[in-house]
Design a protein around this motif. Structure first.
Motif, PDB file in Angstrom:
ATOM      1  N   MET A   1       2.250   6.706   5.058  1.00  0.00           N
ATOM      2  CA  MET A   1       1.280   6.835   3.964  1.00  0.00           C
ATOM      3  C   MET A   1       0.424   8.075   4.170  1.00  0.00           C
ATOM      4  O   MET A   1       0.217   8.862   3.235  1.00  0.00           O
ATOM      5  CB  MET A   1       0.364   5.603   3.923  1.00  0.00           C
ATOM      6  CG  MET A   1       0.982   4.389   3.298  1.00  0.00           C
ATOM      7  SD  MET A   1      -0.229   3.039   3.293  1.00  0.00           S
ATOM      8  CE  MET A   1       0.647   1.823   4.241  1.00  0.00           C
TER       9      MET A   1
ATOM     10  N   SER B   1       0.928  15.574  -0.374  1.00  0.00           N
ATOM     11  CA  SER B   1       0.549  15.806  -1.763  1.00  0.00           C
ATOM     12  C   SER B   1      -0.704  16.678  -1.860  1.00  0.00           C
ATOM     13  O   SER B   1      -0.834  17.492  -2.777  1.00  0.00           O
ATOM     14  CB  SER B   1       0.383  14.477  -2.504  1.00  0.00           C
ATOM     15  OG  SER B   1      -0.944  14.062  -2.494  1.00  0.00           O
TER      16      SER B   1
ATOM     17  N   ILE C   1       0.194  11.352   1.772  1.00  0.00           N
ATOM     18  CA  ILE C   1      -1.067  11.820   1.185  1.00  0.00           C
ATOM     19  C   ILE C   1      -1.292  13.277   1.582  1.00  0.00           C
ATOM     20  O   ILE C   1      -1.639  14.131   0.752  1.00  0.00           O
ATOM     21  CB  ILE C   1      -2.241  10.926   1.641  1.00  0.00           C
ATOM     22  CG1 ILE C   1      -2.074   9.526   1.033  1.00  0.00           C
ATOM     23  CG2 ILE C   1      -3.578  11.519   1.210  1.00  0.00           C
ATOM     24  CD1 ILE C   1      -3.002   8.484   1.609  1.00  0.00           C
TER      25      ILE C   1
ATOM     26  N   THR D   1       1.570   9.705  -5.288  1.00  0.00           N
ATOM     27  CA  THR D   1       1.936  11.008  -4.735  1.00  0.00           C
ATOM     28  C   THR D   1       3.312  11.538  -5.136  1.00  0.00           C
ATOM     29  O   THR D   1       3.524  12.749  -5.098  1.00  0.00           O
ATOM     30  CB  THR D   1       1.896  10.974  -3.185  1.00  0.00           C
ATOM     31  OG1 THR D   1       2.798   9.955  -2.732  1.00  0.00           O
ATOM     32  CG2 THR D   1       0.502  10.668  -2.674  1.00  0.00           C
TER      33      THR D   1
ATOM     34  N   VAL E   1       0.790   4.305  -2.589  1.00  0.00           N
ATOM     35  CA  VAL E   1       0.727   5.732  -2.251  1.00  0.00           C
ATOM     36  C   VAL E   1       1.873   6.486  -2.931  1.00  0.00           C
ATOM     37  O   VAL E   1       1.685   7.577  -3.484  1.00  0.00           O
ATOM     38  CB  VAL E   1       0.768   5.928  -0.713  1.00  0.00           C
ATOM     39  CG1 VAL E   1       0.891   7.407  -0.360  1.00  0.00           C
ATOM     40  CG2 VAL E   1      -0.479   5.344  -0.081  1.00  0.00           C
TER      41      VAL E   1
ATOM     42  N   PHE F   1       0.830  -1.209   0.000  1.00  0.00           N
ATOM     43  CA  PHE F   1       0.000   0.000   0.000  1.00  0.00           C
ATOM     44  C   PHE F   1       0.862   1.256   0.000  1.00  0.00           C
ATOM     45  O   PHE F   1       0.534   2.237  -0.657  1.00  0.00           O
ATOM     46  CB  PHE F   1      -0.962  -0.008   1.196  1.00  0.00           C
ATOM     47  CG  PHE F   1      -2.194  -0.831   0.935  1.00  0.00           C
ATOM     48  CD1 PHE F   1      -3.079  -0.451  -0.077  1.00  0.00           C
ATOM     49  CD2 PHE F   1      -2.471  -1.981   1.660  1.00  0.00           C
ATOM     50  CE1 PHE F   1      -4.214  -1.203  -0.347  1.00  0.00           C
ATOM     51  CE2 PHE F   1      -3.592  -2.738   1.397  1.00  0.00           C
ATOM     52  CZ  PHE F   1      -4.463  -2.352   0.396  1.00  0.00           C
ATOM     53  N   LEU F   2       1.987   1.184   0.714  1.00  0.00           N
ATOM     54  CA  LEU F   2       2.889   2.344   0.730  1.00  0.00           C
ATOM     55  C   LEU F   2       3.377   2.645  -0.693  1.00  0.00           C
ATOM     56  O   LEU F   2       3.378   3.794  -1.140  1.00  0.00           O
ATOM     57  CB  LEU F   2       4.083   2.079   1.648  1.00  0.00           C
ATOM     58  CG  LEU F   2       5.133   3.197   1.635  1.00  0.00           C
ATOM     59  CD1 LEU F   2       4.581   4.440   2.338  1.00  0.00           C
ATOM     60  CD2 LEU F   2       6.431   2.762   2.299  1.00  0.00           C
TER      61      LEU F   2
END
Lengths: 259, 273
Positions: free
Chosen positions: A245, A252, A249, A34, A30, A26-27
């Motif tokens: 993460m 960004s 987010i 981003t 991201v 998942f990182l």
């Protein structure tokens, strides 16, 4: 495991708790969404993902799978973005269309975002047994029936392939000629797909009964034959990854607002 | 139709050598049982007959055809094949259409297709189900349907992989009777089975396989009476053979009536002695 991407091994990457690897995946997702530009994306890929795959002893299958999936994206995105993004630096003329440097860069950036996300998913799939991942997810609250659906859909393809091969043999033994021209091929579909679909439907019922006979829908906590190794360090690392993460987010979003 | 295997080797892509130099010839009209433990190479051997597998070395000849020169679909006109699991081939909406599939592939005329499929259905006892959906039949009936579909192709050679499995007494007898009838009509029959009682009752010749080799080949009466041989091949001897051995009878007849005769003769002689 047959029919999945999993490559068995005993590396540090293999031994990580599935949820830790899922958090890493998942990182990287991201990251893919981003990180600001091509340079950052490629750097992250080379500095993080490539060494991680090497750590897992998976460098070759990792790079090969990446290459196979990403090449068509690189080509199509470079062409589409390259020719249809307006820009100041023309590189190449073709039949009235102009390939611009800005367009090419935009295309490659999108491709590298895909590469980043793909690489993260590949690392997980190459180094984690699907049943281990599902076990980890059910332990942390995913409904068992949902995990079962995911697992069987992963495992059904090789079974399907095997059965299709047997059916092909059986029908050839009944005189079905399979090396025919493309128009006659369509007529082969029924004798080949028919038994495949029908016997799979019959299978579903038997499978459901076999599952119930083994107390599939019994309420309460289930034990598993598989052992999952976890450590306080990894537990902490997962929280760290989650925070990272969120930070990325946030960063960004802040960039988007301030620009 | 004559069959021959000449110095045949076969290795699966997994590296398993399934056939290790097989020489075997089967005369026209013979009824041969092929026995041996799981993985002995029985199914591999017969799959070479219709080109589902191709030998790595050696030659497989069906009649006057070298199988290397013919496709499976062509060989299907000579070698009929009954697979273990009927569900891997049934697809039509009606029993009768299912049976007609093979004959149609072989290019029979419409009249011949109709007559062959109807008589095959009568032979296996499914004539009343001609319009039913194959999947509405019970599993043992689906097996009989698969047999009918093979019979309707009217091939001179018939290969059957475990035909008696899952059948009750009536089904077993029916299949046995069908095979016997085909045998008297001159078909060449190859029967793969772990059911040695069934083999003993119907086949004439037995080929014992183990580890891709032929361990023994001869008349069923001779082969099935050799306990040590069957043990080496890891197959279970027929009940009558075990009974004869337990009684210490000098012979081991394979059929019930023969056994009864031999037993009463032997018993009388023993009482006199």
């Amino acid at each position: 495991m047959h029919g999945t991407l999993f490559v068995s091994g005993n590396s540090g990457l293999h031994r990580l708790h599935p949820l830790t690897k899922l958090a890493l995946t998942f990182l990287f997702l991201v990251f893919a969404a981003t990180l600001p530009n091509l340079l950052w994306l490629l750097a992250a890929f080379v500095i993080l993902l490539v060494p991680m795959s090497a750590w897992g002893g998976l460098l070759r299958p990792f790079l090969r799978s990446c290459l196979v999936v990403i090449t068509p994206f690189v080509i199509s995105l470079s062409i589409i973005q390259g020719f249809f993004t307006p820009g100041e630096t023309p590189l190449f003329h073709l039949a009235g269309f102009v390939l611009t440097g800005e367009g090419l860069l935009a295309g490659l950036t999108v491709a590298s975002r895909i590469l980043m996300a793909l690489g993260g998913a590949l690392l997980l799939m190459l180094s984690t047994r699907p049943d281990m991942l599902m076990l980890a997810l059910t332990r942390s609250g995913l409904p068992g029936s949902l995990a079962y659906v995911v697992l069987t859909s992963i495992q059904i393809f090789p079974r399907f392939q095997e059965r299709a091969q047997v059916i092909l043999e059986a029908q050839q033994a009944r005189g079905l000629e399979i090396k025919v021209n493309i128009f006659k091929r369509l007529r082969l579909l029924v004798p080949l797909m028919g038994p495949l679909v029908l016997s799979s439907i019959v299978d579903v019922e038997e499978r459901a009964m076999a599952l119930e006979a083994r107390a599939f829908s019994r309420p309460g906590r289930k034990t598993s034959l598989l052992a999952l190794a976890d450590s306080p360090g990894q537990h902490l690392a997962r929280w760290g990854l989650l925070l990272l993460m969120l930070a990325l987010i946030g960063w960004s979003i802040w960039r988007a607002i301030s620009s | 139709m004559k069959l021959s295997f000449e110095g045949v080797f076969f290795t699966y892509s997994t590296g398993v050598r399934a056939l290790d130099g097989i020489d075997l010839s089967i005369g026209s009209g013979e009824f041969v049982a092929i026995v041996g433990e799981n993985g002995a190479g029985k199914t591999t051997l017969v799959k070479l007959l219709n080109g589902l597998l191709r030998p790595d070395g050696g030659k497989v000849v069906v009649g006057n055809w070298d199988t290397a020169e013919y496709s499976t679909a062509q060989l299907a006109g000579r070698v009929g094949f009954l697979f273990q699991n009927p569900d891997e081939q049934l697809f039509e909406r009606a029993v009768q259409r299912e049976v007609a599939f093979g004959p149609r592939n072989l290019g029979f005329s419409e009249r011949k297709i109709a007559s062959k499929s109807m008589s095959a259905l009568k032979t296996v006892g499914l004539a009343d189900h001609a319009e039913d959906n194959p999947y509405d039949l019970a599993p043992f009936e689906r097996k009989l349907l698969a047999l009918a579909a093979t019979l309707a192709m009217d091939t001179p050679v018939l290969v059957l992989d475990e035909p008696s499995i899952g059948q009750d007494a009536a089904g077993r007898r029916r299949i046995g009777r069908i095979l016997r009838e085909l045998h008297t009509m001159g078909s060449t029959i190859l029967l793969i089975s772990h059911d040695l009682d069934f083999c003993a009752e119907y086949a004439e010749r037995a080929v014992v396989m183990a580890n891709g080799h032929i361990l023994a080949d001869g008349l069923v009466e001779k082969i099935f009476a050799q306990n040590d041989l069957l043990q080496r091949a890891a197959v279970f001897p027929p009940q009558l053979v075990r009974l004869a051995q337990a009684l210490k009878m000098p012979t081991a007849p394979l059929k019930v009536d023969q056994f009864v005769n031999a037993y009463s003769q032997w018993h009388r002689r023993k009482k006199r002695a």
